[in-house]
Design a protein around this motif. Structure first.
Motif, short mmCIF file in Angstrom:
data_model
loop_
_atom_site.label_atom_id
_atom_site.label_comp_id
_atom_site.label_asym_id
_atom_site.label_seq_id
_atom_site.Cartn_x
_atom_site.Cartn_y
_atom_site.Cartn_z
N UNK A 12 -11.58 2.45 1.85
CA UNK A 12 -11.48 3.35 2.99
C UNK A 12 -11.31 2.51 4.25
N UNK A 13 -10.27 2.82 4.99
CA UNK A 13 -10.00 2.11 6.23
C UNK A 13 -10.91 2.58 7.34
N UNK A 20 -0.36 0.02 -4.32
CA UNK A 20 0.73 0.57 -5.13
C UNK A 20 0.55 0.16 -6.60
N UNK A 21 0.15 -1.09 -6.84
CA UNK A 21 -0.04 -1.59 -8.21
C UNK A 21 -1.17 -0.86 -8.94
N UNK A 22 -2.20 -0.43 -8.20
CA UNK A 22 -3.32 0.30 -8.84
C UNK A 22 -2.82 1.63 -9.39
N UNK A 23 -1.93 2.27 -8.66
CA UNK A 23 -1.38 3.55 -9.11
C UNK A 23 -0.45 3.33 -10.30
N UNK A 24 0.40 2.32 -10.22
CA UNK A 24 1.31 2.02 -11.32
C UNK A 24 0.54 1.72 -12.60
N UNK A 80 0.83 -1.21 0.00
CA UNK A 80 0.00 0.00 0.00
C UNK A 80 0.86 1.26 0.00
N UNK A 81 0.30 2.33 -0.56
CA UNK A 81 0.97 3.63 -0.48
C UNK A 81 0.94 4.11 0.97
N UNK A 98 2.55 9.39 0.66
CA UNK A 98 2.46 9.16 -0.79
C UNK A 98 1.06 9.46 -1.31
N UNK A 99 0.04 9.15 -0.52
CA UNK A 99 -1.34 9.46 -0.93
C UNK A 99 -1.51 10.98 -0.98
N UNK A 100 -0.94 11.68 0.00
CA UNK A 100 -1.00 13.14 0.01
C UNK A 100 -0.30 13.72 -1.22
#
Length: 73
Positions: free
Chosen positions: A35-36, A45-49, A4-5, A9-11
């Motif tokens: 959402x946690x 991370x893979x979703x962003x890549x 996970x980011x 990194x999300x910011x």
């Protein structure tokens, strides 16, 4: 590498610090997330890549039969 980011990194990705604004921006960007329980988005991370054009996984070399080794038996 983490799955996970991080919060930072999300910011950086969304340009927002508040979780609700981050979620809105991620939806606009078409990046999937969950959402946690704290209300913060959990982003793979893979979703962003994948969304940004990178490879989301390493290509594996397909196994091949070693015919020379079999004929020596």
């Amino acid at each position: 590498m983490d799955l996970l980011l991080t919060d930072d990194e999300v910011t950086m990705l969304t340009d927002y610090e508040k979780p609700k604004a981050q979620c809105r921006q991620l939806m606009k960007m078409g990046i999937t997330f969950e959402v946690g329980r704290t209300g913060k988005p959990k982003v793979l991370r893979d979703a962003v890549k994948e969304k940004l054009g990178g490879s989301s996984f390493r290509k594996r070399k397909e196994p091949a039969v070693n015919v020379a080794a079999l004929s020596g038996m």
